[in-house]
Design an enzyme around this catalytic site. Sequence first.
Site, PDB file in Angstrom:
ATOM      1  CG  ASP A  62      -2.275   0.659   0.931  1.00 28.71           C
ATOM      2  OD1 ASP A  62      -2.234   1.838   0.502  1.00 28.71           O
ATOM      3  OD2 ASP A  62      -3.332   0.056   1.134  1.00 28.71           O
ATOM      4  CG  HIS A  88      -1.641   1.431  -3.210  1.00 31.86           C
ATOM      5  ND1 HIS A  88      -2.791   1.139  -2.503  1.00 31.86           N
ATOM      6  CD2 HIS A  88      -1.357   0.293  -3.916  1.00 31.86           C
ATOM      7  CE1 HIS A  88      -3.177  -0.097  -2.768  1.00 31.86           C
ATOM      8  NE2 HIS A  88      -2.328  -0.625  -3.622  1.00 31.86           N
TER       9      HIS A  88
END
Length: 498
Positions: A307, A341
Amino acid sequence: MNYKNKTTMKKLICLLLLGVTLTASAQKSGNPYKRYTQSLPFAMPEVSAPIFSDRQVNLKDFGAVGDGITLNTEAFAKAINQLSNQGGGRLLVPAGVWFTGPIELKSNIDLHLEVGAVILFSGDENLYSIIKTSFEGLETRRCQSPLSANGCENIAITGRGVIDGNGQYWRPVKKSKMTASQWKEVLERPGGIKVRDDYWVPSQGYSDAEKNANMNVPKATTDAEWNAIKRFLRPVMISLVNCKNVLLQGVIFQNSPAWNIHPLMCENVIIDNVLARNPAYAQNGDALDLESCKNALIVNSKFDAGDDGICIKSGKDKDGRLRGRPCENVVVDGCTVFAGHGGFVVGSEMSGGVRNILVENCQFLGTDVGLRFKSTRGRGGIVENIFIRDISMTDIKTDAITFNMYYGGKSVAEMLADGDNPDNTTKMPVTEETPIFRNIDIQDIVCNGAGRAMEFNGLPEMPIKGIKLKNIVIKAKKDATFTNAEDITKENIHIVVE
């Protein structure tokens, strides 16, 4: 010159040389982190590492066995309690695999991992109490973190060892993020269930909780209801709450159940030369989330996550606004982010505000997004006085730079794949729930390869304002787009569309 004058001159020269020597010695033994808070574009006090007693104890002296099988929870607790009762010092963890339940640090303790030392946390949920805490910016309940400290001063995790959260026992998995062999291995794990053909969760209780959850915050009221969904309450691995004078240095932090490193409402934090890593398929596997902290240095470190990489937060929606503690006075210098991300990220939980941040001399290699600013209506909060410079990027999957005020829990890659197209024309009333992003300086950026150069997607009732873009070179498949963005200064911007 007579003899007396010569003697006086020699004494003066000796004193000057001695002064130079003492000054050099003082500088050498002084605060090595002082340089990071000099000549900043905002006022920030000097941050220094905590100092500990010379007292040292060895984990093995408390009955611990580093065979990767013996449960050492009690040994860690005994060692920490003894050190704490004696005024603190260093807890030495020697080479070996130290299997354990949760560890709670106390003030004035340096948890030091020698080369070859691995602290491996058990995946047995019964070892982790359900506690009241904050997760993803909301007040809720979660399982106790594998390694935690609350209200402590002068704490450190140092050395050259590894801390492993055994996160595969806690995390859900999406088939699309894995190889065929990895997916097959997941399906063979005991206790888990395949909710859909492309989605696996670690227990039935997890699946039940997820159906009624607000993002990752479930609906439960009684102790029985909480216990029934315990596996869903997967914790952050390193939880440091309301702590002062914190040092994380040299250690590898990996395989966390949820977020990896999470300092929350801490002051005087130094994160230096660490590696925080998670598998690329790790759901909510943020490498570092610095939330509502003040006076922090993140330097010379590497992040490789499922993430966001380096993420700045300050609480979510009403809970974050009531807390009212911005994340402020932060320097990020000399860091590398691989998968993730976002390389450097602000939000989406920024309801308490974010201000006075400097990010420089960093490189983002293969992240989904390089510089990522995200929020949505309902958050409120102000993000301002952010300074970003000297950033190198390669192989950015989507946007080199993005401001997205319509965040809905997806990565940019997922939004593009799903064809999300939020309404960015209809104005809503401006209230305390309206997020504000302003006064952000981005310069000296080079990006070789991105899906899109830049995306600015602000709210029509509260455009993104006062962004300075200078000396930026981006090679991308698509050009930059600007929607609901005002007072954007562009100087020496060169975008090559492939």
